[in-house]
Design a protein around this motif. Structure first.
Motif, short mmCIF file in Angstrom:
data_model
loop_
_atom_site.label_atom_id
_atom_site.label_comp_id
_atom_site.label_asym_id
_atom_site.label_seq_id
_atom_site.Cartn_x
_atom_site.Cartn_y
_atom_site.Cartn_z
N HIS A 174 -3.96 -35.73 -1.44
CA HIS A 174 -4.42 -36.31 -2.71
C HIS A 174 -3.92 -37.75 -2.80
O HIS A 174 -3.11 -38.21 -1.98
N GLU A 175 -4.43 -38.46 -3.79
CA GLU A 175 -3.94 -39.82 -4.01
C GLU A 175 -2.45 -39.77 -4.31
O GLU A 175 -1.99 -38.89 -5.04
N PRO A 198 3.77 -50.08 -4.36
CA PRO A 198 3.84 -48.82 -5.10
C PRO A 198 2.56 -47.98 -5.06
O PRO A 198 2.56 -46.84 -5.50
N GLY A 199 1.50 -48.54 -4.48
CA GLY A 199 0.27 -47.77 -4.39
C GLY A 199 -0.55 -47.87 -5.66
O GLY A 199 -0.41 -48.82 -6.43
N PRO A 200 -1.42 -46.87 -5.88
CA PRO A 200 -1.52 -45.60 -5.13
C PRO A 200 -2.24 -45.76 -3.79
O PRO A 200 -2.99 -46.71 -3.59
N TYR A 201 -2.02 -44.78 -2.90
CA TYR A 201 -2.65 -44.74 -1.59
C TYR A 201 -3.71 -43.64 -1.59
O TYR A 201 -3.56 -42.60 -2.25
N PRO A 202 -4.80 -43.84 -0.84
CA PRO A 202 -5.91 -42.88 -0.85
C PRO A 202 -5.51 -41.51 -0.31
O PRO A 202 -4.57 -41.38 0.49
N ALA A 203 -6.20 -40.50 -0.75
CA ALA A 203 -5.99 -39.15 -0.24
C ALA A 203 -6.26 -39.10 1.26
O ALA A 203 -7.18 -39.76 1.75
N GLY A 204 -5.43 -38.34 1.98
CA GLY A 204 -5.61 -38.20 3.42
C GLY A 204 -4.86 -39.21 4.25
O GLY A 204 -4.87 -39.13 5.48
N THR A 205 -4.18 -40.17 3.61
CA THR A 205 -3.45 -41.18 4.38
C THR A 205 -2.08 -40.63 4.80
O THR A 205 -1.56 -39.67 4.26
N LEU A 206 -1.48 -41.31 5.77
CA LEU A 206 -0.26 -40.84 6.42
C LEU A 206 0.98 -41.24 5.64
O LEU A 206 1.08 -42.38 5.17
N ASP A 210 10.30 -39.89 4.21
CA ASP A 210 11.02 -40.62 3.19
C ASP A 210 10.11 -41.12 2.07
O ASP A 210 10.57 -41.38 0.95
N CYS A 211 8.82 -41.30 2.37
CA CYS A 211 7.88 -41.79 1.37
C CYS A 211 7.02 -40.70 0.76
O CYS A 211 6.49 -40.86 -0.34
N ASP A 212 6.87 -39.59 1.46
CA ASP A 212 6.00 -38.50 1.02
C ASP A 212 6.48 -37.94 -0.32
O ASP A 212 7.59 -37.46 -0.44
N PRO A 213 5.64 -38.00 -1.37
CA PRO A 213 6.06 -37.49 -2.68
C PRO A 213 6.21 -35.98 -2.72
O PRO A 213 6.79 -35.43 -3.68
#
Length: 215
Positions: A174-175, A198-206, A210-213
């Motif tokens: 997800h975003e 801070p994003g947001p970053y598109p769904a499906g991105t890597l 440490d960054c993965d929410p």
């Protein structure tokens, strides 16, 4: 540090000071620039289907040459001050490995940690201590269902640009926004803290761990 001569294959110990390189040292016998003892032996990184960890083929991992299954074999084990006992059940970590493979056949070319090397005489011995073993698969089933892992591809985390294995579970479905605002770049005295987008970053991105929410 261990170093190797690519010309005469001699292995020597090299003392490296800060900022020094192995290639700055030459072989005493032939004068050829030295390499790291493991240089050229790595053949790519793979995710072991048994342990779930990443290993370098040729260094800490081997490729199977025929279909195998992972099983637990009962036998003697040691506990405490060398006291031996008969163990007929897998340990917690061993059971986790068995559950991860789930009885599937590991096909030819599958890369596994060297501790599961079926050619190891210590593991082939029927009287060996209790533990996990790789045994030839008798009922191999459909080859399309065999486990054969592929060489890992490394790509940059969308937020901090750290190089990580491009695995399905590292793509956020997800975003998302990174769960940290800063990251360290560089090493040693040159390391510095940088602000992250801070994003947001598109769904499906890597996303790295440490960054993965989600972590």
């Amino acid at each position: 540090m261990r170093a190797r001569c690519p010309q005469c294959s001699r292995t020597v110990n090299v003392r490296l000071r800060r900022g020094d390189r192995i290639a700055s040292h030459a072989c005493d016998a032939c004068g050829t620039a030295l390499q790291g003892a493991t240089a050229g032996k790595g053949k790519g990184r793979y995710l072991c289907p048994i342990t779930g960890f990443v290993y370098e083929l040729g260094l800490r991992a081997i490729a199977l040459h025929r279909p195998y299954r992972l099983v637990f074999r009962a036998g003697l084990d040691t506990v405490g001050a060398g006291r031996q006992y008969y163990r007929n059940e897998p340990l917690t970590t061993e059971q986790a490995h068995l559950d991860r493979v789930a009885g599937r056949t590991l096909g030819p070319g599958c890369v596994v940690a060297e501790e599961f090397d079926p050619s190891d005489p210590a593991l082939a011995d029927e009287s060996a201590r209790a533990g996990l073993r790789m045994v030839p698969a008798e009922l191999v089933g459909n080859p399309e269902e065999w486990v054969v892992n592929e060489r890992l591809t490394y790509r940059a985390c969308s937020a901090c640009a750290a190089r990580i294995p491009d695995l399905p579970n590292r793509h956020v479905p997800h975003e998302w926004r990174p769960r940290r605002t800063h990251a360290r770049r560089g090493r040693g005295r040159t390391a510095r803290s940088v602000d992250l987008n801070p994003g947001p970053y598109p769904a499906g991105t890597l996303a790295c761990a440490d960054c993965d929410p989600r972590t």
